[in-house]
Design an enzyme around this catalytic site. Sequence first.
Site, PDB file in Angstrom:
ATOM      1  N   SER A 264     -33.023  53.216  10.633  1.00  7.84           N
ATOM      2  CA  SER A 264     -32.422  52.392   9.596  1.00  7.84           C
ATOM      3  C   SER A 264     -32.981  52.737   8.219  1.00  7.84           C
ATOM      4  CB  SER A 264     -32.626  50.920   9.969  1.00  7.84           C
ATOM      5  OG  SER A 264     -31.687  50.149   9.315  1.00  7.84           O
ATOM      6  N   LYS A 268     -33.473  56.489   6.422  1.00  9.22           N
ATOM      7  CA  LYS A 268     -33.142  56.945   5.060  1.00  9.22           C
ATOM      8  C   LYS A 268     -34.372  57.686   4.514  1.00  9.22           C
ATOM      9  CE  LYS A 268     -30.903  52.457   3.952  1.00  9.22           C
ATOM     10  NZ  LYS A 268     -29.729  52.307   4.752  1.00  9.22           N
ATOM     11  N   TRP A 355     -22.204  47.893  10.328  1.00  6.54           N
ATOM     12  CA  TRP A 355     -22.778  47.801   8.973  1.00  6.54           C
ATOM     13  C   TRP A 355     -23.094  49.201   8.439  1.00  6.54           C
ATOM     14  CZ3 TRP A 355     -22.622  44.381   5.397  1.00  6.54           C
ATOM     15  CH2 TRP A 355     -23.648  44.152   4.486  1.00  6.54           C
ATOM     16  N   HIS A 408     -27.576  48.022  16.475  1.00 10.98           N
ATOM     17  CA  HIS A 408     -28.512  48.678  15.555  1.00 10.98           C
ATOM     18  C   HIS A 408     -29.923  48.608  16.143  1.00 10.98           C
ATOM     19  CE1 HIS A 408     -29.600  49.985  11.521  1.00 10.98           C
ATOM     20  NE2 HIS A 408     -30.479  49.002  11.401  1.00 10.98           N
TER      21      HIS A 408
HETATM   22  C1  GTR Z   1     -30.264  46.398   6.307  1.00  5.29           C
HETATM   23  C2  GTR Z   1     -29.892  47.378   5.247  1.00  5.29           C
HETATM   24  C3  GTR Z   1     -29.499  48.650   5.920  1.00  5.29           C
HETATM   25  C4  GTR Z   1     -30.620  49.102   6.842  1.00  5.29           C
HETATM   26  C5  GTR Z   1     -31.254  47.941   7.572  1.00  5.29           C
HETATM   27  C6  GTR Z   1     -32.602  48.165   8.239  1.00  5.29           C
HETATM   28  O1  GTR Z   1     -30.355  45.107   5.927  1.00  5.29           O
HETATM   29  O2  GTR Z   1     -28.906  46.800   4.492  1.00  5.29           O
HETATM   30  O3  GTR Z   1     -29.151  49.627   4.985  1.00  5.29           O
HETATM   31  O4  GTR Z   1     -31.535  49.863   6.157  1.00  5.29           O
HETATM   32  O5  GTR Z   1     -31.477  46.859   6.765  1.00  5.29           O
HETATM   33  O6  GTR Z   1     -33.449  48.863   7.723  1.00  5.29           O
HETATM   34  O7  GTR Z   1     -32.815  47.550   9.275  1.00  5.29           O
END
Ligand code: GTR
Length: 432
Positions: A264, A268, A355, A408
Site C-alpha cells: 500500500s 508506493k 480503492w 487490500h
Molecule cells: C489509504 C490510502 C491508499 C493506501 C492505503 C494504505 O488510506 O488512501 O493510497 O496507501 O491507505 O497505505 O493502507
Amino acid sequence: MRLLPVCAALLAVLVAPALAQHIPGYNYDEAKIPPYTLLDPLTAADGKPVNTAAAWWQQRRPEIVHLFEENVFGVTPANAKVPLRAKLIETDPHALGGLAIRKQIDLYFTTKGADGPKMRMLLYLPARAKGRVPVVLGLNFGGNQTVVNDPGIQPTKIWVKPKPSLVLQQVAPDEKTRGSQTEEWQVEKVLSRGYGLATIYYGDLEPDFKDASQYSIRQLFAPSNAPDSWGAIGAWAWGLSRAIDYLETDKQVDAKRIAVTGHSRLAKVADWAAAQDPRIAAVLSTESGKGGQSIQRRGLGESVYHLQHSFPYWFCPNYARWVGHDQEIPADGNLLLSLIAPRPLYVASAVGDEWSDPKGEFLSSVSASRVYQLLGRHGLPTDTMPPVDQPINSPAANVAYHVRSGIHDVTAFDWDQYLNFLDIHFRRLTRP
Ligand code: GTR
C-alpha cells in the site's frame, strides 16, 4: 493497516455526495470513467518517440524522474547521503527454532553519538545458507516486533496519537502486537526458500501523521518549503536506500540481489525508492494503488483529492495542484513503473481493493512493459487482464502480475508468487 483503506473508503462514501461536484472522477464504475489519455513512457516531452535505449537513459528517464520530483514526491536532497554508522545490538545464530540468524542493528544517520537519529533494522538470514544470500527489504507499519512471533525481537517505540489528547507521542508497543503481522510478512516461508528478510519500522524515519515533519529525518537536511520539496514518501524511500548502504557492508548479504517490497503506502515507497536507487535489483509491489502503481488518470477509486486531503504530508506541496485534475496529472503510475525497467518487477493487486483500482494497476504494468521491451527484456506477455488468482509470471518476462481474491492485504499467496519470481530472476544474475 487493513482497516485503513476500509475506513478511507467508508469516509469517501459518507462524504461523497457533498464532495461529488468537487471531485471529478470519484467512482467505482468502469462505465463512468471519463475519457482520458494514458501518458506514454516512450514519447519524450518534445513529442518525439523514444526508440533507443540511449534515448531512454539519457533523455526520457531523467524527464520522468523530474516529473515525479516536481509533481508528486518532491526532490530527495542532493546531499542526502549521511555518514551511516551501524551498531549491532543483538544477534542470535539460532533464531526462530534454528531456522534463522537474527541480527538487530541500529543505523545512525549522524556521527553525533548514541542520541543521534537512527533506524533499527531487523535482519533475518537463513541459518543453513552458505555464502551470501539475497535479501527482501521492506518497511513495516507497526514496529519490527509485529512481523513474526519472535520473543528475541527488541521492540522499539512506535508513534501514536492516543485519545483524548490526540497528541503525537512515542510509546513502547503493546506486547500483544508481537507477531501480529505474521501473515503479511511470511518470514518463515521467506527464510525456508533461501532468502533473507530485512525490515525497519517506517516511523523511525518519519511518523505517519500530519504535522509530524519535525520528527522526520527530513530535518537532517536544509529545511525547504519549496513546492517540490520532498514529503514523507520521499523520506521513507530514503530510509530504504540507507538500509541498502548497510546491507552492502554485511558479508552475509548478497547486495546484488536485494529486492524491495511494501504494501500500500509502503509499496508506493518501494516503487519510488527503486526509481531512484539502481542498487535495488527487483521490486515486489503489493497494491501500491493511486500515487503508486495504479493509473490516476482513470479516475476510478482513490483520487488525488482523497490522497491530498488525508495525507498531504506524503507528497510535495505541488501535488495539491492536481486535486480535481486527475485526468491531467503529468506523472502517473505507468511512468513510475517504467522507472524500474529493466529490473524484475512483480505488481500485485487484490480484486476487493477497488480503492487502488486493480485494472489500473494492470494497465500500468502493460504500459511500463514497453520500456522493458525497448531495453531488451520481455515485459508482460499479454495486455489482457488475467482471471483472479491466475498469475502472469512467465519465466521469460521481467514483469509479472496477479490479481488475487480478497481484500487490500498481503497474503501467503502473494509471497508464494514473489518467491517463485525471485527464484527465476535472482538465479539469472551472476554471483558477485
Ligand atoms: C489509504 C490510502 C491508499 C493506501 C492505503 C494504505 O488510506 O488512501 O493510497 O496507501 O491507505 O497505505 O493502507
